[in-house]
Design a protein around this motif. Sequence first.
Motif, PDB file in Angstrom:
ATOM      1  N   ARG A 301       0.789  -1.296  -0.143  1.00 48.60           N
ATOM      2  CA  ARG A 301       0.038  -0.050  -0.025  1.00 48.60           C
ATOM      3  C   ARG A 301       0.816   1.266  -0.094  1.00 48.60           C
ATOM      4  N   ILE A 302       2.012   1.311   0.790  1.00 48.87           N
ATOM      5  CA  ILE A 302       2.952   2.360   0.619  1.00 48.87           C
ATOM      6  C   ILE A 302       3.350   2.434  -0.661  1.00 48.87           C
ATOM      7  N   ALA A 303       3.979   1.657  -1.329  1.00 48.73           N
ATOM      8  CA  ALA A 303       4.482   1.451  -2.611  1.00 48.73           C
ATOM      9  C   ALA A 303       3.252   2.101  -3.623  1.00 48.73           C
ATOM     10  N   GLY A 304       2.058   1.772  -3.335  1.00 54.00           N
ATOM     11  CA  GLY A 304       1.072   2.271  -4.186  1.00 54.00           C
ATOM     12  C   GLY A 304       0.783   3.615  -4.058  1.00 54.00           C
ATOM     13  N   ARG A 305       1.380   4.152  -2.912  1.00 56.73           N
ATOM     14  CA  ARG A 305       0.956   5.542  -2.922  1.00 56.73           C
ATOM     15  C   ARG A 305       2.215   6.749  -3.251  1.00 56.73           C
ATOM     16  N   ILE A 306       3.525   5.821  -3.763  1.00 56.53           N
ATOM     17  CA  ILE A 306       4.658   6.468  -4.590  1.00 56.53           C
ATOM     18  C   ILE A 306       4.304   6.684  -6.036  1.00 56.53           C
ATOM     19  N   GLY A 307       4.272   8.069  -6.395  1.00 59.35           N
ATOM     20  CA  GLY A 307       3.914   8.075  -7.725  1.00 59.35           C
ATOM     21  C   GLY A 307       4.977   7.412  -8.694  1.00 59.35           C
ATOM     22  N   ARG A 308       4.339   6.799  -9.636  1.00 56.85           N
ATOM     23  CA  ARG A 308       5.255   6.040 -10.533  1.00 56.85           C
ATOM     24  C   ARG A 308       6.182   5.108  -9.902  1.00 56.85           C
ATOM     25  N   GLY A 323      10.771   8.753   6.094  1.00 48.76           N
ATOM     26  CA  GLY A 323       9.580   9.144   6.460  1.00 48.76           C
ATOM     27  C   GLY A 323       8.671   7.454   6.007  1.00 48.76           C
ATOM     28  N   ILE A 324       9.055   7.037   4.789  1.00 49.86           N
ATOM     29  CA  ILE A 324       8.583   5.679   4.475  1.00 49.86           C
ATOM     30  C   ILE A 324       8.694   4.662   5.532  1.00 49.86           C
ATOM     31  N   GLY A 325      10.054   4.471   5.821  1.00 52.26           N
ATOM     32  CA  GLY A 325      10.374   3.626   6.792  1.00 52.26           C
ATOM     33  C   GLY A 325       9.410   3.641   8.179  1.00 52.26           C
ATOM     34  N   ARG A 326       9.218   4.999   8.527  1.00 50.22           N
ATOM     35  CA  ARG A 326       8.665   5.360   9.773  1.00 50.22           C
ATOM     36  C   ARG A 326       7.070   4.869   9.586  1.00 50.22           C
ATOM     37  N   ASP A 327       6.608   5.330   8.445  1.00 50.00           N
ATOM     38  CA  ASP A 327       5.270   5.225   8.109  1.00 50.00           C
ATOM     39  C   ASP A 327       4.818   3.522   8.252  1.00 50.00           C
ATOM     40  N   TYR A 328       5.833   2.541   7.521  1.00 54.85           N
ATOM     41  CA  TYR A 328       5.789   1.209   7.849  1.00 54.85           C
ATOM     42  C   TYR A 328       5.665   0.684   9.350  1.00 54.85           C
ATOM     43  N   HIS A 353       9.639  -6.132  -3.451  1.00 54.98           N
ATOM     44  CA  HIS A 353       9.835  -4.667  -2.934  1.00 54.98           C
ATOM     45  C   HIS A 353      11.356  -4.838  -2.021  1.00 54.98           C
ATOM     46  N   VAL A 354      12.029  -5.643  -2.333  1.00 56.42           N
ATOM     47  CA  VAL A 354      13.379  -5.700  -1.667  1.00 56.42           C
ATOM     48  C   VAL A 354      14.000  -4.291  -1.689  1.00 56.42           C
ATOM     49  N   GLY A 355      13.980  -3.731  -2.920  1.00 60.97           N
ATOM     50  CA  GLY A 355      14.806  -2.510  -3.238  1.00 60.97           C
ATOM     51  C   GLY A 355      14.149  -1.359  -2.258  1.00 60.97           C
ATOM     52  N   LEU A 356      12.650  -1.332  -2.217  1.00 59.97           N
ATOM     53  CA  LEU A 356      11.984  -0.354  -1.236  1.00 59.97           C
ATOM     54  C   LEU A 356      12.562  -0.608   0.159  1.00 59.97           C
ATOM     55  N   ILE A 357      12.226  -1.819   0.645  1.00 58.05           N
ATOM     56  CA  ILE A 357      12.782  -2.235   1.874  1.00 58.05           C
ATOM     57  C   ILE A 357      14.167  -1.657   2.210  1.00 58.05           C
ATOM     58  N   ARG A 358      15.244  -2.057   1.343  1.00 59.22           N
ATOM     59  CA  ARG A 358      16.603  -1.760   1.606  1.00 59.22           C
ATOM     60  C   ARG A 358      16.759  -0.264   1.627  1.00 59.22           C
ATOM     61  N   ALA A 359      15.919   0.613   0.822  1.00 55.42           N
ATOM     62  CA  ALA A 359      15.960   2.189   0.842  1.00 55.42           C
ATOM     63  C   ALA A 359      15.401   2.818   2.000  1.00 55.42           C
ATOM     64  N   ALA A 360      14.393   1.997   2.600  1.00 56.76           N
ATOM     65  CA  ALA A 360      13.667   2.769   3.437  1.00 56.76           C
ATOM     66  C   ALA A 360      13.929   2.392   4.883  1.00 56.76           C
ATOM     67  N   LEU A 361      14.107   0.894   5.062  1.00 53.33           N
ATOM     68  CA  LEU A 361      14.329   0.269   6.272  1.00 53.33           C
ATOM     69  C   LEU A 361      15.913  -0.776   6.306  1.00 53.33           C
TER      70      LEU A 361
END
Length: 508
Positions: A301-308, A323-328, A353-361
């Motif tokens: 859901r967090i990924a879906g709110r990121i434009g493109r 902020g993405i990490g804190r939101d999760y 979403h491993v890339g998103l996890i690594r960047a945000a957390l």
Amino acid sequence: MAAGDLAAAHRILAARLTAEPDDVPTLHLFAQVAGRIGKQDQGFALLARAIELAPPFEPALALARRFLDAMAPAEALAVVEAQLARQPGHPGYRSFKAGLLERAGDYDGAIALHRALLADAPQSPGGWTALGHVLEMTGRTQEAIAAYRRALAIAPAHGEAWWSLANIKANRFAPDDVAAMRALLARPDLPPQARMLTDFALGKALEDAGEPDAAFVHYAQGNALRRQQRPYDHAVTLDQLDRARRLFRADFFAAREGQGDRAPDPIFIVGLPRSGSTLVEQILASHPAVEGTMELPHLPRIAGRIGRYPEGLADLDGEALSGIGRDYLAQSAAHRHDGKPHFIDKLPANFRHVGLIRAALPHAKIIDVRRHPLACGFSCFRQYFASGFDFANDLTDLGEYYRAYVALMVHWDAVLPGHVHRIFYEELVADMPGEVERLLAYVGLPFDAACLRPHETARAVRTPSASQVRQPLYREGLESWRAFAPWLGPLEAALGDVLARYPAAPQA
């Protein structure tokens, strides 16, 4: 609405509602538009009015449940409590509340509310199956079986109860059950949903009876019906994964080193369903420092709110990533009740979403659990999934999806070497102490002998493997797929070289 012109639909419905403020179909349509433009609160308020005006209006109840599912449990509970204050005995809102209590981890409260609803409506087969689901989640298997049997006594064509019984490993169907399911499937008036679920259940009954040829026929029929309901386009999956590979390269992570929220709390278990991931979750949740939660919906859901997404991540600075990490973490907090330093998110598709996890957390742990591709693929094929796994309804789609998953994991290993810990289910079964020791070392936790006895850990488990993980580890199921090998040609062909490269099963 069908043409996607939501602004025009919004204007028409607003005018109609001004003229007829209590028109239930208009309220329902207006709520749909509100939901599609992101105004969930407005949509739910419209639905609440529709439900108040016409309590049995099922379309409004179904949409209201979807809106609640999109909210955090605490927020959704507050919304439902407000409606119950206005309509204290409303069965729809009480049912919503029971489901939300489950999501929030208050299983005793959910069971009590389900029982109260059944006291008012004891002839509700759906009420009995809903109670059975929570009982099974919490390990009260015999009570769950009794609840499903009660549902079938009321409504013998209640397909959800047949499938729920099939999904309990401790349950075995009697010849009379098989005859009853066959008689149901012979009825031309059986609704498609009941037919599909009964096909899956009868397939399991025949498999247990040692009739793989007849079992496969019913698994295939159930999957064909499910595929009609939820078509799958593998080209869409490939495009999503290709875009992830193009964005998430080694230089992307090097440029963001030191960014993101540094909390070490989350442990993500990723892969495909039916891979052994629930067992790995149960092993970790047996450690005093780890809390098992559920397959959390928050990261997608967090990924879906990121434009493109994912390309839009490239435009975010360090504070935005933090902020993405804190939101999760904030959203996941609703599922943490034990105050332990680590928690598990076992949503399989988070491998995307491993890339998103690594960047945000960046300090989160990621565990990839794999099982022999033919074993895993066939286990998915014979499993009815309520949602989220549309690729599982066709053997060729299954093989192509598995191959795409492995290709993305190869990419993560190349650009994030050592960041993902991999467990092969067969190796875990063959050498549980060694695999558990390596797993805990990766997570950064001291060895604890309780992790070798995961079946003794009392906790709610919300996956189809709930009953299996409450039994001692056994090897018998490793090769059960071989009885169906003559029918798995499309799966084998689609897997290609992924199958040849899978590690050979070790000897115990």
